[in-house]
Design an enzyme around this catalytic site. Structure first.
Site, PDB file in Angstrom:
ATOM      1  CG  HIS A  11      42.127  40.918  44.269  1.00 45.00           C
ATOM      2  ND1 HIS A  11      41.363  39.827  43.932  1.00 45.00           N
ATOM      3  CD2 HIS A  11      42.676  40.630  45.461  1.00 45.00           C
ATOM      4  CE1 HIS A  11      41.466  38.910  44.886  1.00 45.00           C
ATOM      5  NE2 HIS A  11      42.258  39.370  45.822  1.00 45.00           N
ATOM      6  CB  CYS A  74      40.334  37.768  48.359  1.00 49.06           C
ATOM      7  SG  CYS A  74      42.050  37.188  48.351  1.00 49.06           S
ATOM      8  CD  GLN A  92      42.241  31.209  39.806  1.00 50.59           C
ATOM      9  OE1 GLN A  92      41.341  31.302  38.981  1.00 50.59           O
ATOM     10  NE2 GLN A  92      42.008  31.152  41.114  1.00 50.59           N
ATOM     11  CB  SER A 115      38.941  33.016  42.747  1.00 46.95           C
ATOM     12  OG  SER A 115      40.116  32.256  42.850  1.00 46.95           O
ATOM     13  CG  HIS A 118      39.254  38.712  40.578  1.00 47.07           C
ATOM     14  ND1 HIS A 118      39.923  38.324  41.695  1.00 47.07           N
ATOM     15  CD2 HIS A 118      39.009  37.570  39.870  1.00 47.07           C
ATOM     16  CE1 HIS A 118      40.091  37.002  41.686  1.00 47.07           C
ATOM     17  NE2 HIS A 118      39.545  36.525  40.580  1.00 47.07           N
TER      18      HIS A 118
END
Length: 124
Positions: A11, A74, A92, A115, A118
């Protein structure tokens, strides 16, 4: 269809000022807006999609890894965005749902989680 209980994805994450933890190895604090994150991820996705159509899934996967390594907010950027194998309940919910909905070699649309924004590429 057999139900899958584990997937492996790459990701690419772009955090924004509204992210749960608005800091990363690239930038602390994160100062960009959610709109900017969406714009960046959309641009990456379009590039990968074009590469998929012209050069195939392996070329797209390599470009995804390279871009995630340089651009993802990330910690997985060190592994080209690779999160390894994971099962349900570990990520999540929006991220999990998107990951499990993909076929191997398929890329998600934009995924909005706590977050940030993505795109996800399922590799196994």
């Amino acid at each position: 269809l057999p139900s899958i209980d584990r997937v492996q994805v790459l990701h690419l994450l772009k955090k924004h000022t509204g992210s749960r933890r608005p800091a990363s190895w690239r930038c602390d604090p994160i100062t960009q807006s959610k709109e900017e994150s969406i714009r960046q991820i959309t641009e990456y996705r379009n590039t990968f999609q074009q590469l998929l159509e012209t050069d195939g899934v392996n070329a797209m996967t390599q470009a995804f890894r390279d871009t995630a390594q340089q651009e993802s907010d990330c910690g997985s950027h060190e592994r080209g965005g690779d999160l390894g194998m994971f099962g349900r309940g570990q990520m999540q919910k929006p991220f999990e749902d998107a990951s499990f909905a993909l076929k191997v070699g398929e890329m998600s649309g934009l995924v909005d989680s706590d977050s940030g924004i993505h795109i996800i590429l399922r590799v196994a």
